[in-house]
Scaffold this motif. Sequence first.
Motif, mmCIF file in Angstrom:
data_model
loop_
_atom_site.group_PDB
_atom_site.id
_atom_site.type_symbol
_atom_site.label_atom_id
_atom_site.label_comp_id
_atom_site.label_asym_id
_atom_site.label_seq_id
_atom_site.Cartn_x
_atom_site.Cartn_y
_atom_site.Cartn_z
ATOM 1 N N LEU A 155 4.593 7.541 -1.498
ATOM 2 C CA LEU A 155 3.495 7.206 -2.398
ATOM 3 C C LEU A 155 2.541 6.240 -1.715
ATOM 4 O O LEU A 155 2.947 5.461 -0.857
ATOM 5 C CB LEU A 155 4.033 6.560 -3.677
ATOM 6 C CG LEU A 155 4.955 7.432 -4.526
ATOM 7 C CD1 LEU A 155 5.530 6.619 -5.664
ATOM 8 C CD2 LEU A 155 4.201 8.631 -5.061
ATOM 9 N N LYS A 156 1.292 6.292 -2.140
ATOM 10 C CA LYS A 156 0.279 5.384 -1.621
ATOM 11 C C LYS A 156 -0.444 4.759 -2.802
ATOM 12 O O LYS A 156 -0.822 5.450 -3.746
ATOM 13 C CB LYS A 156 -0.705 6.147 -0.730
ATOM 14 C CG LYS A 156 -1.719 5.247 -0.091
ATOM 15 C CD LYS A 156 -2.607 5.972 0.883
ATOM 16 C CE LYS A 156 -3.557 4.937 1.447
ATOM 17 N NZ LYS A 156 -4.530 5.435 2.319
ATOM 18 N N ILE B 67 6.676 4.791 -8.500
ATOM 19 C CA ILE B 67 7.899 4.719 -7.698
ATOM 20 C C ILE B 67 9.109 4.920 -8.606
ATOM 21 O O ILE B 67 10.002 5.720 -8.313
ATOM 22 C CB ILE B 67 7.990 3.363 -6.962
ATOM 23 C CG1 ILE B 67 6.853 3.226 -5.951
ATOM 24 C CG2 ILE B 67 9.349 3.222 -6.270
ATOM 25 C CD1 ILE B 67 6.671 1.811 -5.419
ATOM 26 N N ALA B 68 9.152 4.199 -9.710
ATOM 27 C CA ALA B 68 10.284 4.254 -10.634
ATOM 28 C C ALA B 68 10.482 5.653 -11.211
ATOM 29 O O ALA B 68 11.615 6.041 -11.519
ATOM 30 C CB ALA B 68 10.087 3.242 -11.754
ATOM 31 N N SER B 69 9.417 6.436 -11.329
ATOM 32 C CA SER B 69 9.543 7.785 -11.889
ATOM 33 C C SER B 69 10.407 8.700 -11.024
ATOM 34 O O SER B 69 10.928 9.707 -11.496
ATOM 35 C CB SER B 69 8.161 8.409 -12.091
ATOM 36 O OG SER B 69 7.570 8.762 -10.847
ATOM 37 N N HIS B 70 10.612 8.335 -9.758
ATOM 38 C CA HIS B 70 11.457 9.117 -8.858
ATOM 39 C C HIS B 70 12.934 8.740 -8.978
ATOM 40 O O HIS B 70 13.785 9.401 -8.401
ATOM 41 C CB HIS B 70 11.022 8.918 -7.395
ATOM 42 C CG HIS B 70 9.710 9.553 -7.077
ATOM 43 N ND1 HIS B 70 9.593 10.867 -6.687
ATOM 44 C CD2 HIS B 70 8.450 9.060 -7.099
ATOM 45 C CE1 HIS B 70 8.327 11.156 -6.474
ATOM 46 N NE2 HIS B 70 7.612 10.069 -6.718
ATOM 47 N N GLN C 24 0.782 -1.236 0.000
ATOM 48 C CA GLN C 24 0.000 0.000 0.000
ATOM 49 C C GLN C 24 0.816 1.290 0.000
ATOM 50 O O GLN C 24 0.314 2.331 -0.399
ATOM 51 C CB GLN C 24 -0.922 0.025 1.224
ATOM 52 C CG GLN C 24 -1.920 -1.108 1.258
ATOM 53 C CD GLN C 24 -2.873 -1.086 0.085
ATOM 54 O OE1 GLN C 24 -3.427 -0.049 -0.244
ATOM 55 N NE2 GLN C 24 -3.042 -2.216 -0.570
ATOM 56 N N HIS C 25 2.056 1.247 0.488
ATOM 57 C CA HIS C 25 2.851 2.458 0.654
ATOM 58 C C HIS C 25 4.263 2.269 0.125
ATOM 59 O O HIS C 25 4.771 1.153 0.108
ATOM 60 C CB HIS C 25 2.960 2.836 2.139
ATOM 61 C CG HIS C 25 1.651 3.083 2.786
ATOM 62 N ND1 HIS C 25 0.933 2.082 3.405
ATOM 63 C CD2 HIS C 25 0.906 4.206 2.897
ATOM 64 C CE1 HIS C 25 -0.195 2.597 3.879
ATOM 65 N NE2 HIS C 25 -0.239 3.881 3.581
#
Length: 125
Positions: free
Chosen positions: A37-38, A66-69, A16-17
């Motif tokens: 992120l959630k 997540i990968a975009s960061h 979830q997070h």
Amino acid sequence: MSGKNKKQFGVWIDSQHATIVGREDIDSGSFVILGHLKSNGAGNHSSEKTSNNAERTVTHQFFKEIASHMQNVDAVLVTGTGDAQEQFIGFLAETAQFKNAAATAHTSNKMSDQEFITLIAAHFN
């Protein structure tokens, strides 16, 4: 592991997070929180097949967020509870942009942001 001029990241993840840690100046400087992120969740569906497909789609979108960061990642420590970290490492291995990144799995309970930054810094220093 030598950390000089490498793009290193840490991800704490469960279903979830996610918390993403990286260096202040991409490849140098101290580690800082890049984002929290959630996952939106798959919602309720009338059939098991539809529910499974929706869950897969939501999980894939969560991993993409997540990968975009993490731009041009050289090394990433993925930690968390359950299967999420293994699934995320699989996602990275299947994604062309992350194919050559060294991904390491580590299991840990939820921790504070500062504890997570300390863990990542210790791993890469």
